[in-house]
Every structure is written in structure tokens, then in C-alpha cells.
Scaffold this motif. Structure first.
Motif, short mmCIF file in Angstrom:
data_model
loop_
_atom_site.label_atom_id
_atom_site.label_comp_id
_atom_site.label_asym_id
_atom_site.label_seq_id
_atom_site.Cartn_x
_atom_site.Cartn_y
_atom_site.Cartn_z
N LEU A 32 0.81 -1.22 0.00
CA LEU A 32 0.00 0.00 0.00
C LEU A 32 0.84 1.27 0.00
O LEU A 32 0.34 2.34 -0.30
CB LEU A 32 -0.96 0.01 1.20
N TRP A 33 2.10 1.15 0.34
CA TRP A 33 3.01 2.30 0.32
C TRP A 33 3.61 2.41 -1.08
O TRP A 33 4.77 2.10 -1.32
CB TRP A 33 4.08 2.12 1.38
N VAL A 34 2.81 2.88 -2.02
CA VAL A 34 3.16 2.86 -3.44
C VAL A 34 4.36 3.76 -3.75
O VAL A 34 5.16 3.44 -4.63
CB VAL A 34 1.94 3.28 -4.30
N ASP A 35 4.52 4.86 -3.04
CA ASP A 35 5.65 5.76 -3.32
C ASP A 35 7.00 5.06 -3.17
O ASP A 35 7.99 5.48 -3.76
CB ASP A 35 5.62 6.97 -2.40
N SER A 36 7.06 4.00 -2.40
CA SER A 36 8.33 3.31 -2.19
C SER A 36 8.76 2.51 -3.41
O SER A 36 9.94 2.19 -3.56
CB SER A 36 8.24 2.39 -0.98
N ARG A 39 8.51 3.45 -9.47
CA ARG A 39 9.60 3.89 -10.36
C ARG A 39 9.91 2.77 -11.35
O ARG A 39 9.44 1.64 -11.19
CB ARG A 39 10.84 4.27 -9.56
N LEU A 40 10.67 3.08 -12.36
CA LEU A 40 10.97 2.11 -13.40
C LEU A 40 12.27 1.35 -13.16
O LEU A 40 12.44 0.24 -13.65
CB LEU A 40 11.05 2.81 -14.77
N THR A 41 13.21 1.97 -12.45
CA THR A 41 14.51 1.33 -12.25
C THR A 41 14.64 0.91 -10.80
O THR A 41 14.05 1.54 -9.93
CB THR A 41 15.65 2.30 -12.61
N PRO A 42 15.36 -0.11 -10.49
CA PRO A 42 16.15 -0.97 -11.36
C PRO A 42 15.26 -2.02 -12.05
O PRO A 42 14.38 -2.60 -11.42
CB PRO A 42 17.13 -1.64 -10.41
N TYR A 51 6.66 -3.39 -11.46
CA TYR A 51 5.98 -4.67 -11.65
C TYR A 51 6.65 -5.83 -10.92
O TYR A 51 5.99 -6.63 -10.27
CB TYR A 51 5.86 -5.00 -13.14
N TRP A 52 7.97 -5.94 -11.02
CA TRP A 52 8.61 -7.10 -10.41
C TRP A 52 8.61 -7.00 -8.89
O TRP A 52 8.60 -8.03 -8.20
CB TRP A 52 9.98 -7.41 -10.99
N TYR A 53 8.59 -5.79 -8.34
CA TYR A 53 8.51 -5.64 -6.88
C TYR A 53 7.20 -6.22 -6.36
O TYR A 53 7.17 -6.95 -5.37
CB TYR A 53 8.63 -4.15 -6.52
#
Length: 85
Positions: A32-36, A39-42, A51-53
Motif C-alpha cells: 500500500l506504500w506505493v511511493d516506495s 519507479r521504473l529502475t532498477p 511490476y517485479w517488486y
């Protein structure tokens, strides 16, 4: 005078249940803490971090949920066995 049969016991907070609650809460807070992770990298094998996170949390959340289940189940069994029931 006869006493009324004992009703359900109130919930008891134990260290085991606190650990189980933290196991269940960790994936919720992390996702739920989307700001963390917004981003696109790494990138990982060409997949953006965003996506992979999230997908990496699927097996982690499953393992934490299983751990919480085992902890609570073990505590319930010990509590019932200690009462002589």
C-alpha cells in the motif's frame, strides 16, 4: 445456586499472536506504500521495478501467511492441551 456455563473466552494478546499479526501486516503495508516502489529502475530482466517488486511479494506474502497460520495454530493447540480439554 448453579453457575452459568462459561462463555467464550476473550481474545488474549500473546507474543506469538503479535508476531503473527506482524507477518500478516508486512505485505499489506509494503504494497500500500506505493511511493516506495513507483519507479521504473532498477529493471530485472527487462521488467520495470514497479511490476517485479509487486510480483516478488506474492511468494513472500504466501510464506508470511503460512508462518502466521502455523504460529497461531501451534499456540491454540498448546492452550487447549494445557487446559486438560
Amino acid at each position: 445456586m448453579s453457575q452459568a456455563p462459561p462463555g467464550p473466552r476473550p481474545p488474549v494478546v500473546t507474543p506469538t499472536r503479535v508476531v503473527a499479526a506482524l507477518c500478516l501486516l508486512a505485505p499489506i503495508v509494503a504494497l500500500l506504500w506505493v511511493d516506495s516502489y513507483a519507479r521504473l529502475t532498477p529493471a530485472f530482466i527487462g521488467i520495470p521495478f514497479f511490476y517485479w517488486y509487486q510480483m516478488a511479494w506474492v511468494p513472500v506474502a504466501a510464506a508470511l501467511t503460512s508462518t502466521a497460520y502455523v504460529l497461531v495454530r501451534r499456540e491454540e493447540r498448546a492452550r487447549k492441551g494445557g487446559d486438560g480439554k
